[in-house]
Design a protein around this motif. Structure first.
Motif, PDB file in Angstrom:
ATOM      1  N   SER A   1     -40.363  38.781 -20.077  1.00  0.00           N
ATOM      2  CA  SER A   1     -39.644  38.658 -18.807  1.00  0.00           C
ATOM      3  C   SER A   1     -40.138  37.459 -18.002  1.00  0.00           C
ATOM      4  CB  SER A   1     -39.856  39.927 -17.981  1.00  0.00           C
ATOM      5  OG  SER A   1     -41.219  40.021 -17.586  1.00  0.00           O
ATOM      6  N   PRO A   2     -39.323  36.982 -17.052  1.00  0.00           N
ATOM      7  CA  PRO A   2     -39.789  35.908 -16.159  1.00  0.00           C
ATOM      8  C   PRO A   2     -41.062  36.280 -15.406  1.00  0.00           C
ATOM      9  CG  PRO A   2     -37.410  36.135 -15.996  1.00  0.00           C
ATOM     10  CD  PRO A   2     -37.894  37.286 -16.843  1.00  0.00           C
ATOM     11  N   GLU A   3     -41.243  37.566 -15.118  1.00  0.00           N
ATOM     12  CA  GLU A   3     -42.477  37.991 -14.450  1.00  0.00           C
ATOM     13  C   GLU A   3     -43.690  37.710 -15.331  1.00  0.00           C
ATOM     14  OE1 GLU A   3     -39.075  39.785 -12.629  1.00  0.00           O
ATOM     15  OE2 GLU A   3     -39.745  39.888 -14.728  1.00  0.00           O
ATOM     16  N   THR A   4     -43.527  37.893 -16.635  1.00  0.00           N
ATOM     17  CA  THR A   4     -44.618  37.588 -17.563  1.00  0.00           C
ATOM     18  C   THR A   4     -44.879  36.090 -17.611  1.00  0.00           C
ATOM     19  OG1 THR A   4     -44.107  39.539 -18.902  1.00  0.00           O
ATOM     20  CG2 THR A   4     -45.402  37.803 -19.952  1.00  0.00           C
ATOM     21  N   TRP A   5     -43.818  35.283 -17.588  1.00  0.00           N
ATOM     22  CA  TRP A   5     -44.007  33.826 -17.558  1.00  0.00           C
ATOM     23  C   TRP A   5     -44.847  33.431 -16.351  1.00  0.00           C
ATOM     24  CZ3 TRP A   5     -38.050  32.484 -17.827  1.00  0.00           C
ATOM     25  CH2 TRP A   5     -37.518  33.016 -19.006  1.00  0.00           C
ATOM     26  N   GLN A   6     -44.525  34.046 -15.214  1.00  0.00           N
ATOM     27  CA  GLN A   6     -45.245  33.711 -13.985  1.00  0.00           C
ATOM     28  C   GLN A   6     -46.710  34.135 -14.069  1.00  0.00           C
ATOM     29  OE1 GLN A   6     -42.926  35.594 -10.911  1.00  0.00           O
ATOM     30  NE2 GLN A   6     -41.109  34.359 -11.358  1.00  0.00           N
ATOM     31  N   ARG A   7     -46.961  35.276 -14.698  1.00  0.00           N
ATOM     32  CA  ARG A   7     -48.350  35.725 -14.868  1.00  0.00           C
ATOM     33  C   ARG A   7     -49.170  34.672 -15.602  1.00  0.00           C
ATOM     34  NH1 ARG A   7     -49.852  41.238 -14.600  1.00  0.00           N
ATOM     35  NH2 ARG A   7     -48.139  42.676 -14.165  1.00  0.00           N
ATOM     36  N   PHE A   8     -48.628  34.205 -16.728  1.00  0.00           N
ATOM     37  CA  PHE A   8     -49.373  33.242 -17.532  1.00  0.00           C
ATOM     38  C   PHE A   8     -49.434  31.866 -16.862  1.00  0.00           C
ATOM     39  CE2 PHE A   8     -48.427  36.103 -21.265  1.00  0.00           C
ATOM     40  CZ  PHE A   8     -49.755  36.399 -21.528  1.00  0.00           C
ATOM     41  N   ALA A   9     -48.426  31.524 -16.085  1.00  0.00           N
ATOM     42  CA  ALA A   9     -48.465  30.247 -15.369  1.00  0.00           C
ATOM     43  C   ALA A   9     -49.595  30.241 -14.339  1.00  0.00           C
ATOM     44  CB  ALA A   9     -47.122  29.987 -14.689  1.00  0.00           C
ATOM     45  N   LYS A  10     -49.811  31.377 -13.687  1.00  0.00           N
ATOM     46  CA  LYS A  10     -50.873  31.479 -12.684  1.00  0.00           C
ATOM     47  C   LYS A  10     -52.250  31.634 -13.315  1.00  0.00           C
ATOM     48  CE  LYS A  10     -47.909  33.637  -9.160  1.00  0.00           C
ATOM     49  NZ  LYS A  10     -47.657  34.896  -8.397  1.00  0.00           N
ATOM     50  N   ASP A  11     -52.295  32.242 -14.493  1.00  0.00           N
ATOM     51  CA  ASP A  11     -53.569  32.556 -15.144  1.00  0.00           C
ATOM     52  C   ASP A  11     -53.451  32.193 -16.625  1.00  0.00           C
ATOM     53  OD1 ASP A  11     -55.995  33.525 -15.921  1.00  0.00           O
ATOM     54  OD2 ASP A  11     -55.634  35.603 -15.317  1.00  0.00           O
TER      55      ASP A  11
ATOM     56  N   GLY B   1     -54.054  38.560 -19.233  1.00  0.00           N
ATOM     57  CA  GLY B   1     -54.336  38.601 -20.665  1.00  0.00           C
ATOM     58  C   GLY B   1     -53.400  39.442 -21.497  1.00  0.00           C
ATOM     59  N   TYR B   2     -53.085  40.657 -21.024  1.00  0.00           N
ATOM     60  CA  TYR B   2     -52.210  41.556 -21.776  1.00  0.00           C
ATOM     61  C   TYR B   2     -50.852  41.721 -21.103  1.00  0.00           C
ATOM     62  CZ  TYR B   2     -56.054  42.446 -24.878  1.00  0.00           C
ATOM     63  OH  TYR B   2     -57.053  42.271 -25.810  1.00  0.00           O
ATOM     64  N   ALA B   3     -50.490  40.722 -20.310  1.00  0.00           N
ATOM     65  CA  ALA B   3     -49.159  40.666 -19.690  1.00  0.00           C
ATOM     66  C   ALA B   3     -48.843  41.923 -18.884  1.00  0.00           C
ATOM     67  CB  ALA B   3     -48.082  40.437 -20.759  1.00  0.00           C
ATOM     68  N   GLY B   4     -49.877  42.511 -18.289  1.00  0.00           N
ATOM     69  CA  GLY B   4     -49.671  43.699 -17.475  1.00  0.00           C
ATOM     70  C   GLY B   4     -49.533  44.978 -18.266  1.00  0.00           C
ATOM     71  N   GLY B   5     -49.778  44.928 -19.565  1.00  0.00           N
ATOM     72  CA  GLY B   5     -49.600  46.108 -20.409  1.00  0.00           C
ATOM     73  C   GLY B   5     -50.707  47.130 -20.251  1.00  0.00           C
ATOM     74  N   ARG B   6     -50.400  48.353 -20.658  1.00  0.00           N
ATOM     75  CA  ARG B   6     -51.371  49.446 -20.593  1.00  0.00           C
ATOM     76  C   ARG B   6     -52.009  49.725 -21.953  1.00  0.00           C
ATOM     77  NH1 ARG B   6     -50.314  55.883 -19.112  1.00  0.00           N
ATOM     78  NH2 ARG B   6     -52.521  56.491 -19.208  1.00  0.00           N
ATOM     79  N   PHE B   7     -51.228  49.568 -23.026  1.00  0.00           N
ATOM     80  CA  PHE B   7     -51.722  49.898 -24.363  1.00  0.00           C
ATOM     81  C   PHE B   7     -51.772  48.614 -25.199  1.00  0.00           C
ATOM     82  CE2 PHE B   7     -49.273  53.526 -22.736  1.00  0.00           C
ATOM     83  CZ  PHE B   7     -50.248  54.517 -22.727  1.00  0.00           C
TER      84      PHE B   7
END
Length: 526
Positions: free
Chosen positions: A422-432, A230-236
């Motif tokens: 980042s591509p890591e964020t793309w992958q996060r949203f692709a999976k979820d 949801g928040y792309a792995g963010g903390r804040f």
């Protein structure tokens, strides 16, 4: 004539839809709470109730705000935390079973290490959990709920339709146990003051209100975008810090001023909740200038989330992002860029979140819709901007086309756009994908419509009329505007709106369309 018949038919369908939404809200209403949905989410969700109550104020009587506030305060935790969700029946059993398993695991580990006192304590707690597996379980793991409570309470207290005597009676009522409603509200206000204290005293990004850890390397998505990605792995989170926290502090100022007017001044508050003396809320209750300084500081928190990209940067990042898409999607969105002449200008937006180091995660998102809505209820503008400048700045991503921004013709504004991340964020949203760049959320659409309509009614800026018309037309064209959320697929070079798999048939948030239609009807009359 055929045209008249079509108009009558459309009017009949609209009337039936509105009636269905009224019946849906009635089905979700109980003596204790408003359920979040049917058949899914048929229980208490604090956020859903409070957001709905805020959005439905144009069409609801004050009694509904009282009902929601009372329901939330009845479940408020000892430390002021708002219950996000109650687990009942089978869900309660499942959650208690997880706790039981964890306690037994800890017991076995302690026993093997010959730590008898710790082992005995863990075993005793495990037996207690086992004995009440079906007990209702409250989940306090979200942080946006805490900031929404004072905003809703302030709106209720400022309602001119509510008499002073009624307000006092409601606040001093002790129904539900745990002291008066006012004492519980003050407890919640104290938590907000404590959560926002560090940034108010030292305004740097890493002092913002952060998510708790999910594990050693991840942060829990503890606001409305509560999926793992949801928040792309963010903390804040931007919504918590740039929107809810400043508005919550402003709401506390409103509540304090209103309490004084209805005869509940400092002396009464000291007797109701003397324990606040140890925290920053006591200072705010006694020193309104200190509270105003905190509000001013927090209004500037949005600066940490501001991202501006020049046309060349946009072009390069879109080239890379589109190159990772399937061929048919790449061709479709490439044509959209060509047809719209994008990227034309620089693009400014608020990042979805900051990482653990306080750096923006550049995901374009719809969360500013909440800010637009809340700003439309007050006179203030964030960051010292003029009201018109602030609103136009936040509306821009909703009307600029995807893949540059969020707008998709025939569908509506996507809830997120990860093209610049980042591509890591793309992958996060692709999976979820639940809160990702393939989904439109009805909640966000209704917040946007209400915010735009209120600003238009206030005569803020003529260009907002076009923004409202375009987004209304796109959402309506999807044919899915009454769903909780919806998605799309690209097929034969066409974009086809599709229903999202887990969307509920009856959703409390969807019922806010009643308020949208009411506000829009007033605009048409004007």
């Amino acid at each position: 004539t055929a045209a008249a018949g079509a108009t009558d038919s459309a009017g009949l369908i609209r009337s039936r839809r509105l009636e269905r939404q009224v019946r849906g809200v009635e089905l979700l209403s109980t003596r204790e709470k408003l359920m979040a949905g049917l058949p899914n989410f048929a229980t208490y969700f604090g956020r859903d109730m409070m957001m709905t109550a805020l959005m439905m104020q144009p069409v609801w009587a004050p009694a509904m705000s009282e009902h929601v506030i009372a329901s939330v305060l009845r479940k408020i935790g000892p430390g002021g935390a708002v219950s996000h969700e109650e687990a009942l029946g089978g869900q309660a059993i499942r959650e208690h079973a997880v706790v039981y398993d964890s306690l037994v695991g800890g017991y076995l580990q302690a026993a093997r290490s010959d730590r008898r006192p710790a082992a005995d304590s863990l075993l005793r707690r495990a037996r207690e959990v086992l004995g009440r597996l079906q007990a209702t379980r409250e989940n306090y793991h979200m942080i946006d709920d805490e900031h929404q409570l004072p905003v809703l309470a302030a709106r209720y207290l400022a309602d001119s339709a509510v008499t002073t005597e009624r307000t006092r009676r409601f606040l001093l009522d002790t129904a539900g146990g745990g002291g008066s409603r006012l004492s519980r509200l003050l407890r919640g206000m104290a938590l907000v003051a404590a959560q926002t204290r560090r940034y108010a005293e030292e305004p740097r990004a890493t002092n913002l209100v952060g998510f708790p850890r999910r594990d050693s390397v991840h942060w829990r998505s503890a606001s409305w975008r509560d999926s793992d990605a949801g928040y792309a792995g963010g903390r804040f989170a931007m919504d918590v810090n740039a929107i809810w926290a400043p508005h919550a502090l402003e709401a506390i100022a409103t509540i304090v001023a209103t309490l004084s007017k209805i005869g509940l001044g400092q002396g009464a508050l000291d007797s109701i909740l003397p324990k606040t003396a140890a925290g920053p809320i006591d200072r705010y209750l006694r020193d309104t200038l200190a509270l105003r300084r905190a509000i001013g500081t927090w209004r500037g928190a949005r600066r940490h989330f501001e991202v501006t990209l020049q046309p060349g940067q946009i072009r390069e990042r879109l080239r890379v992002r589109l190159s990772r898409m399937p061929e048919e999607e790449r061709a479709y969105w490439g044509k959209v860029l060509a047809d719209t002449g994008e990227p034309r200008d620089a693009f400014a937006f608020l990042a979805l979140a900051l990482d653990a180091d306080g750096k923006p995660i550049p995901v374009v998102n719809t969360d500013p819709a909440t800010g637009l809505f809340l700003q439309s209820l007050t006179a203030g503008a964030p960051g010292g901007s003029s009201p018109a400048d602030a609103v136009l700045r936040d509306v821009a991503p909703f009307v600029r086309p995807f893949p540059v921004a969020l707008f998709v013709d025939g569908l509506g504004p996507l809830v997120a756009n990860d093209a610049y991340a980042s591509p890591e964020t793309w992958q996060r949203f692709a999976k979820d994908p639940y809160h990702g760049p393939r989904v439109v959320w009805g909640r966000e659409v209704n917040l946007l419509f209400l915010g735009l309509a209120n600003h238009i009614a206030a005569g803020l800026d003529p260009s907002l009329d076009d923004a409202l018309r375009r987004t209304l037309a796109a959402v309506h064209a999807s044919g899915l505007e009454h769903n909780e959320l919806w998605s799309y697929r690209i097929e034969d070079r066409r974009l086809l709106p599709t229903r999202y798999g887990t969307s509920s048939d009856i959703q409390l948030w969807n019922g806010t369309n009643l308020a949208v239609q009411f506000v829009l009807s007033r605009l048409r009359r004007e």
